[in-house]
Write a protein that holds these residues in place. Structure first.
Motif, PDB file in Angstrom:
ATOM      1  N   GLY A 174      -2.046   7.324   2.851  1.00 58.88           N
ATOM      2  CA  GLY A 174      -3.294   8.422   2.538  1.00 58.88           C
ATOM      3  C   GLY A 174      -3.131   8.574   0.998  1.00 58.88           C
ATOM      4  O   GLY A 174      -4.245   8.604   0.302  1.00 58.88           O
ATOM      5  N   TYR A 175      -1.986   8.811   0.525  1.00 51.78           N
ATOM      6  CA  TYR A 175      -1.783   9.203  -1.125  1.00 51.78           C
ATOM      7  C   TYR A 175      -2.366   7.944  -1.843  1.00 51.78           C
ATOM      8  O   TYR A 175      -3.006   8.201  -2.814  1.00 51.78           O
ATOM      9  N   GLN A 176      -1.857   6.642  -1.375  1.00 49.82           N
ATOM     10  CA  GLN A 176      -2.447   5.637  -2.060  1.00 49.82           C
ATOM     11  C   GLN A 176      -3.740   5.295  -2.181  1.00 49.82           C
ATOM     12  O   GLN A 176      -4.408   4.939  -3.118  1.00 49.82           O
ATOM     13  N   LEU A 177      -4.566   5.740  -1.030  1.00 48.19           N
ATOM     14  CA  LEU A 177      -6.168   5.464  -1.086  1.00 48.19           C
ATOM     15  C   LEU A 177      -6.561   6.400  -1.808  1.00 48.19           C
ATOM     16  O   LEU A 177      -7.775   6.150  -2.337  1.00 48.19           O
ATOM     17  N   LEU A 178      -5.988   7.680  -1.874  1.00 47.94           N
ATOM     18  CA  LEU A 178      -6.715   8.606  -2.549  1.00 47.94           C
ATOM     19  C   LEU A 178      -6.676   8.405  -4.181  1.00 47.94           C
ATOM     20  O   LEU A 178      -7.448   8.682  -4.983  1.00 47.94           O
ATOM     21  N   ASN A 179      -5.546   7.610  -4.461  1.00 49.21           N
ATOM     22  CA  ASN A 179      -5.496   7.026  -5.839  1.00 49.21           C
ATOM     23  C   ASN A 179      -6.317   5.812  -6.169  1.00 49.21           C
ATOM     24  O   ASN A 179      -5.966   5.326  -7.177  1.00 49.21           O
ATOM     25  N   ALA A 180      -7.013   5.284  -5.089  1.00 47.41           N
ATOM     26  CA  ALA A 180      -7.773   4.306  -5.259  1.00 47.41           C
ATOM     27  C   ALA A 180      -7.182   2.960  -5.646  1.00 47.41           C
ATOM     28  O   ALA A 180      -7.418   2.158  -6.455  1.00 47.41           O
ATOM     29  N   ASN A 181      -6.092   2.910  -4.681  1.00 52.01           N
ATOM     30  CA  ASN A 181      -5.328   1.620  -4.984  1.00 52.01           C
ATOM     31  C   ASN A 181      -6.052   0.615  -3.838  1.00 52.01           C
ATOM     32  O   ASN A 181      -6.079   0.912  -2.915  1.00 52.01           O
ATOM     33  N   ALA A 182      -6.351  -0.707  -4.653  1.00 53.01           N
ATOM     34  CA  ALA A 182      -7.178  -1.560  -3.832  1.00 53.01           C
ATOM     35  C   ALA A 182      -6.237  -2.192  -2.998  1.00 53.01           C
ATOM     36  O   ALA A 182      -6.784  -2.971  -1.988  1.00 53.01           O
ATOM     37  N   ASP A 183      -4.926  -2.307  -3.492  1.00 52.70           N
ATOM     38  CA  ASP A 183      -4.025  -3.437  -2.633  1.00 52.70           C
ATOM     39  C   ASP A 183      -3.581  -2.515  -1.228  1.00 52.70           C
ATOM     40  O   ASP A 183      -2.622  -3.513  -0.482  1.00 52.70           O
ATOM     41  N   ILE A 184      -3.813  -1.671  -0.922  1.00 52.67           N
ATOM     42  CA  ILE A 184      -3.446  -0.735   0.236  1.00 52.67           C
ATOM     43  C   ILE A 184      -4.301  -1.070   1.340  1.00 52.67           C
ATOM     44  O   ILE A 184      -5.697  -0.911   1.070  1.00 52.67           O
ATOM     45  N   SER A 185      -4.051  -1.413   2.620  1.00 53.30           N
ATOM     46  CA  SER A 185      -4.627  -1.494   3.702  1.00 53.30           C
ATOM     47  C   SER A 185      -4.228  -0.227   4.607  1.00 53.30           C
ATOM     48  O   SER A 185      -3.172   0.104   4.868  1.00 53.30           O
ATOM     49  N   SER A 186      -5.460   0.166   5.054  1.00 50.41           N
ATOM     50  CA  SER A 186      -5.260   1.646   5.800  1.00 50.41           C
ATOM     51  C   SER A 186      -4.791   1.255   7.390  1.00 50.41           C
ATOM     52  O   SER A 186      -4.141   2.296   7.945  1.00 50.41           O
ATOM     53  N   SER A 187      -4.736  -0.019   7.880  1.00 49.71           N
ATOM     54  CA  SER A 187      -4.310  -0.344   9.061  1.00 49.71           C
ATOM     55  C   SER A 187      -2.884  -0.673   9.070  1.00 49.71           C
ATOM     56  O   SER A 187      -2.393  -0.624  10.388  1.00 49.71           O
ATOM     57  N   GLN A 188      -2.287  -0.847   8.078  1.00 46.91           N
ATOM     58  CA  GLN A 188      -0.864  -1.452   8.156  1.00 46.91           C
ATOM     59  C   GLN A 188       0.070  -0.328   8.514  1.00 46.91           C
ATOM     60  O   GLN A 188       0.955  -0.613   9.567  1.00 46.91           O
ATOM     61  N   ALA A 189      -0.013   0.803   8.167  1.00 44.28           N
ATOM     62  CA  ALA A 189       0.762   2.112   8.403  1.00 44.28           C
ATOM     63  C   ALA A 189       0.577   2.179   9.925  1.00 44.28           C
ATOM     64  O   ALA A 189       1.570   2.631  10.798  1.00 44.28           O
TER      65      ALA A 189
END
Length: 565
Positions: free
Chosen positions: A141-156
């Motif tokens: 969630g922290y990475q998504l809040l920082n608009a990191n496009a390489d992060i997938s929300s489903s992996q975790a």
């Protein structure tokens, strides 16, 4: 993992060894992290200073955990919880410092979570999984809040779900293994106690126990069997085959006969139990215990009579078949029984001699006088019955009275060959024995110290029985003088008549036991007692004439060792 409380308070070596392995594996993982990320360097690690600090502290704590699991074996569940908590904290910090979900370090969570699934209850293990999942979701969630496009929300989320499934499965498998181990330990303790009891009972029992393999090798024995057979106890290796020990040849032959009758191929335990077999072990120069102590003493210096029973051990699914031989020394039992019968007959002898013999003679004389004047056939037949029974009763009285005759100690040895020839000539005259029916083998000048009247009585009794059952062909009765074991001279008397059954052999020398309607049952008993009075032994044995011939039954008189001249 849902387990009973004593499991976690238990300090068994298995649990502590597992915890030690868990701690050592932690050190290996940290060392791999040192090597890999030290080589990759700044290309992978975002916060290098923090990363190496965490690894060093983690390695130091891993060493401490190894020492605690080895030397401080207390509070098992507390140590497990602390170690897993440290693992989760260290892996979470390394996970964040390297870059989160895209670093691939999420798989490291599986190490402490799997350890918790094995060593901790199910609720606590799932609690640890929840913490690891929350850390991964928070970092994601922290990475998504920082608009990191390489992060997938489903992996975790997938990692967390997979951890829940895997940890639950590992926990259930571990729970089953622990229960099975506890059951095995309980049964192992019960089996150990039962084995200790069995060893005590078998070692203290008077009956002998031998364990043989399929080839007839003696694997083990109890002290009673060792004493009976002259074996060493305890032993360090296999005794050897029964057939290799000369003095145990009768047992080897009995085992071979039992095995030939499908004893080893019986399908059930009950079918493998054969009827008791009686064998005679003769003392010789080899049948001594360590230190030169003879197996038998007193009257048993010549032979010991053993009762054998074979039973195949039920080893279904196991290739090594075992046969258990139960041995019982019945020599003393037979001697005691004979002594009791002798005592009874001794009290009866006086009254028979004085109260029965004279009236019996009067009856016989009266019947003889009546038969002289009687011409009617029916009456003659009745008088003959009276005369025959009077003679039978008189013969029984004579046999009983002969038991009181003791052997005289003759200094001059008795030559066997002239005595045998004289007895054969007497049988030709009195029993109408045909020439050549009785064959005497080996007329060497053998001499023994024996009461001549007693020895004549014994041989006459045995040859008379042989004439009754032999075929009457030339050589159908053989009398042979051979040198037996232990420098003892033996006299063998055998015939070609039917073999004596095992049932009859068991009672062959008992007083008043007979299979003939005309016999008194005292002949063989009297012959054995006369042999014993002269220091000899009379038995019925099976012997082979040669290597390729089958054993045949015969009466064997074994003279004392110093009788050979």
């Amino acid at each position: 993992m849902k387990q009973s409380e004593p499991i976690f308070e238990d300090t068994r070596d298995t649990f502590w060894r597992t915890l030690q392995t868990f701690a050592l594996t932690r050190m290996v993982i940290v060392a791999v992290l040192f090597g890999y990320f030290g080589w990759a360097g700044s290309k992978v690690v975002r916060y290098q200073q923090e990363f190496w600090t965490i690894c060093v502290i983690y390695m130091a704590l891993a060493l401490v955990f190894v020492l605690l699991a080895t030397y401080a074996r207390r509070r098992f569940l507390l140590q497990v919880s602390v170690q897993i908590a440290v693992d989760l904290a260290a892996i979470s910090l390394l996970y964040i410092s390297v870059g989160g979900i895209k670093s691939g370090l999420a798989i490291l969570y599986l190490f402490p979570l799997a350890g918790g699934a094995i060593l901790a209850p199910l609720v606590l293990a799932l609690f640890f999984v929840s913490i690891a999942t929350l850390v991964m979701l928070a970092e994601n969630g922290y990475q998504l809040l920082n608009a990191n496009a390489d992060i997938s929300s489903s992996q975790a989320g997938l990692y967390g779900a997979a951890f829940f499934v895997v940890i639950f499965a590992i926990n259930r498998l571990a729970d089953r293994l622990i229960k099975q181990e506890s059951l095995a330990r309980g049964r192992g303790k019960a089996l150990y106690v039962q084995q200790a009891i069995n060893r005590l009972v078998i070692a203290d029992m008077d009956d002998g126990v031998l364990v043989l393999d399929r080839k007839g090798r003696v694997l083990t024995s109890n002290p009673a069997a060792a004493r009976m057979l002259g074996l060493t106890f305890p032993h360090e290796k296999t005794y050897g085959k029964l057939s290799d020990m000369v003095w145990l040849t009768p047992i080897a032959e009995a085992y071979a006969a039992w095995s030939a009758n499908a004893g080893l191929h019986a399908t059930t335990q009950g079918q493998s139990q054969a009827k008791p077999t009686f064998v005679l072990l003769k003392h010789n120069e080899q049948s001594t215990l360590q230190g030169g102590t003879t197996i038998w003493g007193g009257r048993r210096e010549l032979a010991a009579r053993l009762k054998l029973r074979f039973a195949r051990a039920d080893t279904a699914g196991v290739q090594e078949e075992r046969v258990v031989v139960f041995l019982q020394d019945v020599t003393e039992i037979e001697n005691q029984a004979q002594q009791l019968k002798l005592a009874s007959m001794g009290r009866l002898t006086a009254s028979i001699a004085h109260e029965v013999r004279n009236p019996l003679s009067a009856i016989g004389h009266a019947a003889s006088l009546l038969s002289e004047d009687e011409t009617e056939a029916a009456r003659q037949r009745m008088l003959k019955i009276i005369t025959d029974n009077v003679a039978r009763l008189n013969r029984m009285i004579e046999d009983i009275l002969k038991l009181s005759r003791k052997a005289h100690q003759y200094k001059e040895p008795l030559a066997l060959a002239p005595l045998l020839e004289d007895i054969v000539n007497e049988l030709r005259e009195t029993r109408a024995a045909k020439d050549g029916v009785i064959a005497i083998v080996d007329l060497a000048p053998h001499r023994v110290r024996f009461d001549p009247l007693h020895l004549r009585e014994i041989i006459l009794n045995l040859l008379t029985n042989a004439l009754r059952y032999a075929s009457g062909a030339p050589g159908s009765i053989r009398v042979e003088i051979v040198a037996g074991a232990g420098h003892r001279l033996e006299l063998h008397i055998c015939d070609d008549g039917p073999q004596i059954s095992a049932t009859v052999r068991a009672h062959l020398f008992e007083p008043f036991y007979t299979t003939s309607s005309k016999g008194t049952g005292l002949g063989l008993y009297l012959a054995r007692e006369l042999c014993l009075n002269n220091g000899a032994m009379l038995n019925y044995e099976y012997r082979s004439e040669g290597e390729n011939s089958s054993p045949s039954g015969r009466f064997v008189i074994t003279f004392a060792a110093d009788d050979v001249a």
